[in-house]
Design a protein around this motif. Structure first.
Motif: not given
Length: 210
Positions: A138-140, A195-200
């Motif tokens: 669900x975090x995707x 930060x990379x995750x937040x960009x995605x």
């Protein structure tokens, strides 16, 4: 200078340990009356079982969670505690549900929040902390699905038990939950992986909106 650095690190570690123990202790003493109060209402409102199980899962995960760097600011600690504890003070008055469909909405919200908690597993905590970036399941889709589950559950509960007191509790809760999300993001964005995750995954709470 080296001794000063060691003393500072030891002091910071002591603060983190104290916050960790305080967080666990406060959750237990506040959640226990909530669970007992709603357990007594199960004969009248059996769908409240979901709320009880969700809170018990929260306590269990908090007790077994692994340590991690905590955002040790007083403000982060305060908003996390209010956002967590405030909804535990809602009431379930006697009588049938005002809007029965609200009970189904409660279960949908509980399913979302429980799925998020199980995804976090031993990374779960109340105060903002970095125990590893979760980006699957669900975090995707959104960065804070557990809070989305809470919001849906609270809306369902309010439809079932609408009164001014419960409305005030949830308005307080969500004022602090939004502040809590902001504090968590501020802390986690110090990590390049987050930060990379937040960009995605662009949205924090509601896909396409926020």
């Amino acid at each position: 200078m080296a001794e000063i650095g060691v003393a500072r690190r030891n002091g910071e570690q002591a603060v983190r340990v104290a916050l960790d123990l305080t967080e666990r202790f406060l959750l237990i003493i506040v959640a226990l009356p909530f669970v007992l109060r709603f357990t007594h209402a199960l004969d009248r409102d059996p769908y409240l079982l979901g709320l009880i199980l969700a809170e018990m899962l929260t306590v269990v995960l908090l007790l077994i969670r692994r340590p991690g760097p905590i955002a040790g600011t007083p403000w982060a600690f305060f908003v996390a505690l209010v956002g967590t504890f405030a909804p535990l003070f809602v009431t379930a008055p006697d009588g049938p549900p005002v809007i029965p469909a609200g009970a189904a909405l409660m279960w949908v919200g509980l399913a979302i929040s429980v799925a998020a908690k199980l995804s976090l597993a031993r990374s779960f905590g109340m105060i903002a902390a970095n125990r590893g970036v979760k980006s699957r399941g669900i975090y995707a889709f959104i960065r804070h699905p557990m809070y989305l589950g809470y919001a849906v559950t609270h809306l369902g509960f309010l439809l079932v038990f609408p009164n001014l007191f419960n409305l005030a509790v949830y308005l307080t809760t969500w004022t602090f939950q939004l502040l809590r999300i902001r504090e968590e993001e501020r802390w986690l964005c110090q990590d390049e992986a987050y930060r990379e995750y937040a960009d995605r995954v662009r949205y924090r709470l509601i896909y396409g909106v926020y």
